[in-house]
Design an enzyme around this catalytic site. Structure first.
Site, PDB file in Angstrom:
ATOM      1  N   GLU A   1       0.854  -1.197   0.000  1.00 34.18           N
ATOM      2  CA  GLU A   1       0.000   0.000   0.000  1.00 34.18           C
ATOM      3  C   GLU A   1       0.882   1.237   0.000  1.00 34.18           C
ATOM      4  O   GLU A   1       1.575   1.520   0.981  1.00 34.18           O
ATOM      5  CB  GLU A   1      -0.909  -0.008   1.242  1.00 34.18           C
ATOM      6  CG  GLU A   1      -1.762   1.252   1.357  1.00 34.18           C
ATOM      7  CD  GLU A   1      -2.510   1.344   2.691  1.00 34.18           C
ATOM      8  OE1 GLU A   1      -2.802   0.295   3.309  1.00 34.18           O
ATOM      9  OE2 GLU A   1      -2.781   2.481   3.123  1.00 34.18           O
TER      10      GLU A   1
ATOM     11  N   ARG B   1       0.712  10.182   0.819  1.00 34.42           N
ATOM     12  CA  ARG B   1       1.182  11.126   1.840  1.00 34.42           C
ATOM     13  C   ARG B   1       2.477  11.786   1.430  1.00 34.42           C
ATOM     14  O   ARG B   1       3.159  12.386   2.244  1.00 34.42           O
ATOM     15  CB  ARG B   1       1.383  10.399   3.172  1.00 34.42           C
ATOM     16  CG  ARG B   1       0.086   9.959   3.773  1.00 34.42           C
ATOM     17  CD  ARG B   1       0.307   9.350   5.134  1.00 34.42           C
ATOM     18  NE  ARG B   1      -0.624   8.269   5.317  1.00 34.42           N
ATOM     19  CZ  ARG B   1      -0.539   7.387   6.288  1.00 34.42           C
ATOM     20  NH1 ARG B   1       0.452   7.433   7.146  1.00 34.42           N
ATOM     21  NH2 ARG B   1      -1.437   6.436   6.379  1.00 34.42           N
TER      22      ARG B   1
ATOM     23  N   LYS C   1     -11.348  -1.650   6.376  1.00 28.23           N
ATOM     24  CA  LYS C   1     -10.171  -1.456   7.231  1.00 28.23           C
ATOM     25  C   LYS C   1     -10.652  -0.907   8.568  1.00 28.23           C
ATOM     26  O   LYS C   1     -11.413   0.073   8.581  1.00 28.23           O
ATOM     27  CB  LYS C   1      -9.238  -0.466   6.526  1.00 28.23           C
ATOM     28  CG  LYS C   1      -8.196   0.195   7.405  1.00 28.23           C
ATOM     29  CD  LYS C   1      -7.222   1.000   6.552  1.00 28.23           C
ATOM     30  CE  LYS C   1      -6.406   1.961   7.390  1.00 28.23           C
ATOM     31  NZ  LYS C   1      -5.251   2.510   6.652  1.00 28.23           N
TER      32      LYS C   1
HETATM   33  C1  3PG Z   1      -2.319   3.819   8.395  1.00 27.30           C
HETATM   34  O1  3PG Z   1      -2.282   4.754   7.654  1.00 27.30           O
HETATM   35  O2  3PG Z   1      -2.974   2.826   8.134  1.00 27.30           O
HETATM   36  C2  3PG Z   1      -1.599   3.946   9.676  1.00 27.30           C
HETATM   37  O3  3PG Z   1      -0.876   5.123   9.739  1.00 27.30           O
HETATM   38  C3  3PG Z   1      -0.704   2.808   9.980  1.00 27.30           C
HETATM   39  O4  3PG Z   1      -0.684   2.744  11.339  1.00 27.30           O
HETATM   40  P1  3PG Z   1       0.636   2.352  12.117  1.00 27.30           P
HETATM   41  O5  3PG Z   1       1.669   3.383  11.735  1.00 27.30           O
HETATM   42  O6  3PG Z   1       0.265   2.390  13.572  1.00 27.30           O
HETATM   43  O7  3PG Z   1       1.046   0.984  11.651  1.00 27.30           O
END
Ligand code: 3PG
Length: 208
Positions: free
Chosen positions: A40, A44, A128
């Site tokens: 994924e 960003r 999700k």
């Molecule tokens: C996302 O965008 O899905 C999250 O920022 C991922 O979360 P994590 O950094 O706690 O794994």
């Protein structure tokens, strides 16, 4: 492939922030080498669309998707760049309308039973759960597995080696997502071997 089959096969979905397009192909190859093939790439960074395009064109073994999608325009741009699936942190009616029309699989973000039910009405088989550990984590998913047994989840946000198996053992969890296995300092340094090693450890942490 539909989102459920894709995520069931993946088990772990790395949430990537790629700052330079030139890092995309070696990063994807390093992850594939470590056993992580479904990737994924989040919207960003300015490099995200270029990164998706580069991975799609050069890393045959990878399945590249787009993450952090918030608008219809972003979705169309990502699909045009080659995204093979999409993920969002939450979902508006406008976004659900847009992403549920085309053939490319999409995994919308939810945080509550009502949001999960709404996305199921749109036909999404997998959603999700985000931010997973903040909104209730394993306990929330267990509670939803009774009344909403047909809705499957990819919990993301706060998932890591210490709790990944607890999530994956649940009947309504098909995959876990997270950023823990990719240290951006390793990307900046071009330390691809360390990324492959971390990917192998993540696969191990997600194997029941
Ligand atoms: C996302 O965008 O899905 C999250 O920022 C991922 O979360 P994590 O950094 O706690 O794994």
């Amino acid at each position: 492939m539909d989102s459920k089959s894709l995520l069931l096969a993946a088990k772990v979905l790395p949430v990537l922030v790629i700052e330079r397009v030139e890092d995309a192909v070696p990063l994807a190859k390093a992850l594939v080498e470590g056993g992580i093939k479904v990737l994924e790439v989040t919207l960003r960074s300015d490099a995200a669309l270029g990164a998706i395009e580069a991975i799609r064109a050069n890393v045959d073994d990878a399945v590249v998707g787009v993450g952090s999608v918030r608008t219809e325009a972003e979705w169309h741009a990502a699909v045009a760049a080659g995204a093979q699936f999409g993920v969002s942190p939450g979902c508006t009616t406008a976004l659900a309308d847009a992403v549920s029309k085309g053939p490319v699989p999409f995994v919308p973000g939810v945080a509550t039973p009502s949001e999960a039910m709404k996305m199921a009405e749109y036909g999404f088989e997998v959603v999700k759960l985000f931010p997973a550990t903040v909104v209730g984590g394993v306990g929330l998913l267990k509670a939803m597995s009774g009344p909403l047994a047909d809705i499957k989840f990819c919990p993301t946000g706060g998932v890591g080696p210490a709790n990944a198996k607890d999530f994956l053992a649940l009947p309504n969890v098909v995959c876990v997502g997270g950023s823990w296995m990719v240290d951006n300092a390793n990307i900046r340094a071009g330390n691809w071997l360390a990324i492959t090693e971390a990917a192998k450890q993540a696969v191990e942490a997600c194997t029941l």
